[in-house]
Design an enzyme around this catalytic site. Structure first.
Site, PDB file in Angstrom:
ATOM      1  N   THR A 132       0.816  -1.211   0.000  1.00 46.23           N
ATOM      2  CA  THR A 132       0.000   0.000   0.000  1.00 46.23           C
ATOM      3  C   THR A 132       0.854   1.269   0.000  1.00 46.23           C
ATOM      4  OG1 THR A 132      -1.516   1.266   1.406  1.00 46.23           O
ATOM      5  CG2 THR A 132      -0.106  -0.293   2.520  1.00 46.23           C
ATOM      6  N   ASP A 133       0.267   2.365  -0.460  1.00 47.48           N
ATOM      7  CA  ASP A 133       0.971   3.653  -0.390  1.00 47.48           C
ATOM      8  C   ASP A 133       1.045   4.175   1.051  1.00 47.48           C
ATOM      9  OD1 ASP A 133      -1.703   4.372  -0.034  1.00 47.48           O
ATOM     10  OD2 ASP A 133      -1.733   5.859  -1.645  1.00 47.48           O
ATOM     11  N   GLU A 134       0.253   3.567   1.962  1.00 48.86           N
ATOM     12  CA  GLU A 134       0.226   4.095   3.344  1.00 48.86           C
ATOM     13  C   GLU A 134       1.552   3.902   4.061  1.00 48.86           C
ATOM     14  OE1 GLU A 134      -3.201   3.501   5.715  1.00 48.86           O
ATOM     15  OE2 GLU A 134      -4.563   3.596   4.017  1.00 48.86           O
ATOM     16  N   TYR A 157      -1.954  -0.379  11.067  1.00 48.67           N
ATOM     17  CA  TYR A 157      -2.073  -1.047   9.761  1.00 48.67           C
ATOM     18  C   TYR A 157      -0.867  -0.738   8.880  1.00 48.67           C
ATOM     19  CZ  TYR A 157      -3.332  -1.558   4.836  1.00 48.67           C
ATOM     20  OH  TYR A 157      -3.313  -1.858   3.492  1.00 48.67           O
ATOM     21  N   SER A 158      -0.572   0.565   8.710  1.00 48.32           N
ATOM     22  CA  SER A 158       0.513   0.893   7.775  1.00 48.32           C
ATOM     23  C   SER A 158       1.868   0.451   8.325  1.00 48.32           C
ATOM     24  CB  SER A 158       0.506   2.378   7.414  1.00 48.32           C
ATOM     25  OG  SER A 158       0.521   3.194   8.557  1.00 48.32           O
ATOM     26  N   LYS A 161       2.120  -3.185   7.438  1.00 45.93           N
ATOM     27  CA  LYS A 161       2.406  -3.381   6.012  1.00 45.93           C
ATOM     28  C   LYS A 161       3.851  -2.967   5.705  1.00 45.93           C
ATOM     29  CE  LYS A 161      -0.036  -4.479   3.024  1.00 45.93           C
ATOM     30  NZ  LYS A 161      -0.414  -5.819   2.461  1.00 45.93           N
ATOM     31  N   ASN A 256     -11.845  14.026   1.011  1.00 48.28           N
ATOM     32  CA  ASN A 256     -12.944  13.143   1.420  1.00 48.28           C
ATOM     33  C   ASN A 256     -14.305  13.827   1.300  1.00 48.28           C
ATOM     34  OD1 ASN A 256     -11.127  11.113   2.013  1.00 48.28           O
ATOM     35  ND2 ASN A 256     -11.037  11.581   4.197  1.00 48.28           N
ATOM     36  N   TYR A 348     -18.416   3.629  15.623  1.00 42.37           N
ATOM     37  CA  TYR A 348     -19.088   4.910  15.399  1.00 42.37           C
ATOM     38  C   TYR A 348     -19.891   5.423  16.592  1.00 42.37           C
ATOM     39  CZ  TYR A 348     -17.472   4.391  10.653  1.00 42.37           C
ATOM     40  OH  TYR A 348     -16.649   4.251   9.553  1.00 42.37           O
TER      41      TYR A 348
HETATM   42  P1  NAD Z   1      -9.767  -7.274   2.228  1.00 39.36           P
HETATM   43  O1  NAD Z   1      -9.778  -6.967   3.693  1.00 39.36           O
HETATM   44  O2  NAD Z   1     -10.979  -6.997   1.422  1.00 39.36           O
HETATM   45  O3  NAD Z   1      -9.428  -8.827   2.024  1.00 39.36           O
HETATM   46  C1  NAD Z   1      -8.436  -9.475   2.759  1.00 39.36           C
HETATM   47  C2  NAD Z   1      -8.565 -10.980   2.505  1.00 39.36           C
HETATM   48  O4  NAD Z   1      -7.506 -11.645   3.226  1.00 39.36           O
HETATM   49  C3  NAD Z   1      -9.883 -11.579   3.008  1.00 39.36           C
HETATM   50  O5  NAD Z   1     -10.409 -12.457   2.037  1.00 39.36           O
HETATM   51  C4  NAD Z   1      -9.477 -12.352   4.269  1.00 39.36           C
HETATM   52  O6  NAD Z   1     -10.294 -13.470   4.530  1.00 39.36           O
HETATM   53  C5  NAD Z   1      -8.059 -12.766   3.905  1.00 39.36           C
HETATM   54  N1  NAD Z   1      -7.224 -13.022   5.096  1.00 39.36           N
HETATM   55  C6  NAD Z   1      -7.093 -12.230   6.196  1.00 39.36           C
HETATM   56  N2  NAD Z   1      -6.259 -12.803   7.083  1.00 39.36           N
HETATM   57  C7  NAD Z   1      -5.841 -13.982   6.525  1.00 39.36           C
HETATM   58  C8  NAD Z   1      -4.962 -15.003   6.951  1.00 39.36           C
HETATM   59  N3  NAD Z   1      -4.356 -14.955   8.157  1.00 39.36           N
HETATM   60  N4  NAD Z   1      -4.741 -16.054   6.137  1.00 39.36           N
HETATM   61  C9  NAD Z   1      -5.356 -16.128   4.915  1.00 39.36           C
HETATM   62  N5  NAD Z   1      -6.219 -15.194   4.476  1.00 39.36           N
HETATM   63  C10 NAD Z   1      -6.458 -14.126   5.265  1.00 39.36           C
HETATM   64  O7  NAD Z   1      -8.496  -6.533   1.655  1.00 39.36           O
HETATM   65  P2  NAD Z   1      -8.304  -5.719   0.286  1.00 39.36           P
HETATM   66  O8  NAD Z   1      -8.791  -4.345   0.452  1.00 39.36           O
HETATM   67  O9  NAD Z   1      -8.794  -6.546  -0.841  1.00 39.36           O
HETATM   68  O10 NAD Z   1      -6.703  -5.646   0.230  1.00 39.36           O
HETATM   69  C11 NAD Z   1      -5.954  -6.738  -0.290  1.00 39.36           C
HETATM   70  C12 NAD Z   1      -4.479  -6.397  -0.189  1.00 39.36           C
HETATM   71  O11 NAD Z   1      -4.196  -5.230  -0.931  1.00 39.36           O
HETATM   72  C13 NAD Z   1      -4.004  -6.132   1.242  1.00 39.36           C
HETATM   73  O12 NAD Z   1      -2.717  -6.672   1.388  1.00 39.36           O
HETATM   74  C14 NAD Z   1      -3.951  -4.612   1.323  1.00 39.36           C
HETATM   75  O13 NAD Z   1      -2.979  -4.196   2.250  1.00 39.36           O
HETATM   76  C15 NAD Z   1      -3.568  -4.260  -0.106  1.00 39.36           C
HETATM   77  N6  NAD Z   1      -4.022  -2.941  -0.579  1.00 39.36           N
HETATM   78  C16 NAD Z   1      -5.342  -2.579  -0.479  1.00 39.36           C
HETATM   79  C17 NAD Z   1      -5.762  -1.354  -0.990  1.00 39.36           C
HETATM   80  C18 NAD Z   1      -7.212  -0.921  -0.923  1.00 39.36           C
HETATM   81  O14 NAD Z   1      -7.521   0.209  -1.279  1.00 39.36           O
HETATM   82  N7  NAD Z   1      -8.142  -1.777  -0.504  1.00 39.36           N
HETATM   83  C19 NAD Z   1      -4.833  -0.504  -1.597  1.00 39.36           C
HETATM   84  C20 NAD Z   1      -3.501  -0.901  -1.673  1.00 39.36           C
HETATM   85  C21 NAD Z   1      -3.108  -2.136  -1.173  1.00 39.36           C
HETATM   86  O1  DAU Z   2      -4.121   3.954   0.443  1.00 35.50           O
HETATM   87  C1  DAU Z   2      -4.344   2.579   0.347  1.00 35.50           C
HETATM   88  C2  DAU Z   2      -5.184   2.131   1.531  1.00 35.50           C
HETATM   89  O2  DAU Z   2      -6.496   2.616   1.299  1.00 35.50           O
HETATM   90  C3  DAU Z   2      -5.206   0.618   1.707  1.00 35.50           C
HETATM   91  O3  DAU Z   2      -3.914   0.173   2.030  1.00 35.50           O
HETATM   92  C4  DAU Z   2      -6.175   0.221   2.836  1.00 35.50           C
HETATM   93  O4  DAU Z   2      -6.250  -1.189   2.917  1.00 35.50           O
HETATM   94  C5  DAU Z   2      -7.534   0.793   2.508  1.00 35.50           C
HETATM   95  O5  DAU Z   2      -8.420   0.511   3.583  1.00 35.50           O
HETATM   96  C6  DAU Z   2      -7.448   2.301   2.286  1.00 35.50           C
HETATM   97  O6  DAU Z   2      -7.135   2.990   3.524  1.00 35.50           O
HETATM   98  P1  DAU Z   2      -7.862   4.365   3.940  1.00 35.50           P
HETATM   99  O7  DAU Z   2      -7.777   4.534   5.399  1.00 35.50           O
HETATM  100  O8  DAU Z   2      -7.401   5.488   3.075  1.00 35.50           O
HETATM  101  O9  DAU Z   2      -9.380   3.993   3.466  1.00 35.50           O
HETATM  102  P2  DAU Z   2     -10.804   4.214   4.169  1.00 35.50           P
HETATM  103  O10 DAU Z   2     -11.832   3.834   3.154  1.00 35.50           O
HETATM  104  O11 DAU Z   2     -10.874   3.587   5.512  1.00 35.50           O
HETATM  105  O12 DAU Z   2     -10.849   5.788   4.382  1.00 35.50           O
HETATM  106  C7  DAU Z   2     -10.692   6.681   3.292  1.00 35.50           C
HETATM  107  C8  DAU Z   2     -10.694   8.086   3.862  1.00 35.50           C
HETATM  108  O13 DAU Z   2     -12.001   8.363   4.365  1.00 35.50           O
HETATM  109  C9  DAU Z   2      -9.753   8.283   5.020  1.00 35.50           C
HETATM  110  O14 DAU Z   2      -9.182   9.569   4.970  1.00 35.50           O
HETATM  111  C10 DAU Z   2     -10.640   8.146   6.267  1.00 35.50           C
HETATM  112  C11 DAU Z   2     -11.973   8.684   5.766  1.00 35.50           C
HETATM  113  N1  DAU Z   2     -13.170   8.053   6.393  1.00 35.50           N
HETATM  114  C12 DAU Z   2     -13.256   6.701   6.406  1.00 35.50           C
HETATM  115  C13 DAU Z   2     -14.350   6.076   6.981  1.00 35.50           C
HETATM  116  C14 DAU Z   2     -14.436   4.563   7.027  1.00 35.50           C
HETATM  117  C15 DAU Z   2     -14.195   8.856   6.876  1.00 35.50           C
HETATM  118  O15 DAU Z   2     -14.113  10.098   6.823  1.00 35.50           O
HETATM  119  N2  DAU Z   2     -15.283   8.239   7.434  1.00 35.50           N
HETATM  120  C16 DAU Z   2     -15.407   6.882   7.522  1.00 35.50           C
HETATM  121  O16 DAU Z   2     -16.431   6.384   8.065  1.00 35.50           O
END
Ligand code: NAD
Ligand code: DAU
Length: 351
Positions: A132-134, A157-158, A161, A256, A348
């Protein structure tokens, strides 16, 4: 079989799009989806390809060293596409140790199994780590993250990662494991768990519930359509240089509050309600602790080395995304009916 790919976390949001893409596009590859099926993993995401001849699902935990090692050797895995993770920042604030376990220990466990099973036969193998970029921390009003930006994570989280990225590089430098890391910005699209901003706001507008915007809503994220991320992963798995990192982003920065207002306007149209009805639900709530102000990716490297670039018009793709959630209420109910209700109340209540 040309390639035998183990995709971890393939039942989650991005993982299920990755699995579907590889299963459909590459009938000569074998795709094994290895997922623990946590609250975030839902096999219904893959019902359309579950009986494809080149697809297998195995339930398991990436922290289970014995299971992972047995699988890598029994199935003669050639490529690991590692997406399994705990992925939600707010949950990492409530339960940091769970993130250390899955994201750090789980990744190290997978790396170790690959090192042992692939020992002496690293040729043609790849450990692709989806990150992730985080990990880069937070930007001010100018500039963007690139492959050379120093790590500076702020949330559990970050930090988890970032730690996993360091382990991946350490296994390359120490044991010669062929690795590749990509660091991507925020994804959006279908099948995203409704704890994340976009599906949460869509669901709450549908249900006429408050739309929680953290702080003043000034934080900026760089949004990328999930299938553009998937295409980048496909291209890098085939053309990326082992041992290197690639940054992937949408060149699509939104505050946001502006994104929430755009969603409100799209939803007013889709629900045939007066313009402004959804926006009246916007509620500014207590900020996320350690909330990163701005993320933005400079994706020059991947765009220079390959023919990848983001393809989608944001408003149109977001409208399609909204339509998918509105057309699939049973999906929302299925994934949110259990543990998620307790999480939502805890996250919340009193904000
Ligand atoms: P998600 O939370 O939707 O899915 C995670 C999956 O991993 C689920 O299916 C869960 O069951 C599985 N999992 C969790 N713990 C496990 C374990 N111990 N063993 C096996 N499986 C397990 O996540 P996502 O948003 O699809 O993200 C996927 C990947 O991409 C992550 O590594 C995340 O850090 C990265 N990523 C996500 C985003 C984003 O915007 N969502 C952006 C950049 C990178
Ligand atoms: O940047 C990549 C990351 O993006 C991934 O690595 C993460 O897995 C993914 O969850 C996401 O992280 P963010 O924290 O940026 O995403 P989220 O959707 O939780 O929040 C997006 C923005 O919105 C953030 O600035 C927090 C804000 N937010 C989020 C929630 C859930 C709100 O203002 N209200 C909310 O209820």
């Amino acid at each position: 079989m040309d390639k035998i790919i183990l995709i971890t976390g393939g039942a989650g949001f991005i993982g299920s799009h990755v699995v579907r893409h590889f299963v459909k596009k590459y009938p000569d590859y074998r795709v094994i989806n290895f997922d623990k099926l946590t609250y975030a993993g839902y096999l219904g995401n893959l019902s359309d390809i579950e009986s494809a001849p080149n697809y297998t699902f195995i339930k398991g935990d990436i922290c289970d060293a014995e299971h992972v090692e047995r699988l890598l050797s029994a199935e003669a895995i050639t490529h690991i596409l590692h997406l399994a993770a705990e992925s939600h920042v707010d949950r990492s604030i409530l339960d940091p140790i769970g993130f250390v376990r899955t994201n750090v220990l789980g990744t190290a466990t997978l790396l170790n199994a690959a090192k042992d099973v692939w020992k002496g036969q690293m040729e043609g193998k790849l450990f692709y780590h989806v990150s992730t970029d985080e990990v880069f921390g937070s930007l001010g009003t100018h500039g963007s993250f690139s492959e050379t930006t120093a790590y500076d994570p702020h949330s559990p989280y970050s930090a988890s990662k970032a730690s996993s990225d360091h382990f991946v590089r350490a296994y390359h430098d120490t044991y010669g494991l062929p690795i590749l890391i990509s660091n991507c910005s925020n994804n959006y699209g279908t099948h995203q768990f409704p704890e994340k901003l976009i599906p949460l706001i869509i669901r709450n507008i549908r249900d006429k519930k408050p739309l929680p915007v953290y702080g003043k809503g000034e934080n900026v994220r760089d949004w990328l359509w999930v299938n553009d991320h998937v295409r980048a992963i496909d291209i890098l798995l085939h053309e990326g240089k082992a041992g290197f990192t690639y940054c992937i982003g949408g060149n699509n920065e939104w505050k946001n509050i502006d994104l929430v207002r755009l969603l409100c306007s799209i939803m007013d149209g889709e629900l045939n309600q007066p313009e402004g009805a959804a926006a009246s639900l916007i509620t500014f709530v207590t900020d996320r602790p350690g909330h990163d102000m701005r993320y933005a990716i400079d994706a020059t490297k991947i765009m220079a080395e390959t023919d990848w670039k983001p393809t989608q018009d944001f408003r149109m793709a977001l409208t399609d995304t909204v339509r998918w959630y509105l057309a699939n209420p049973q999906w929302i109910e299925a994934v949110t009916s259990g543990e998620y209700q307790h999480y939502y109340e805890r996250q919340y209540a009193g904000r």
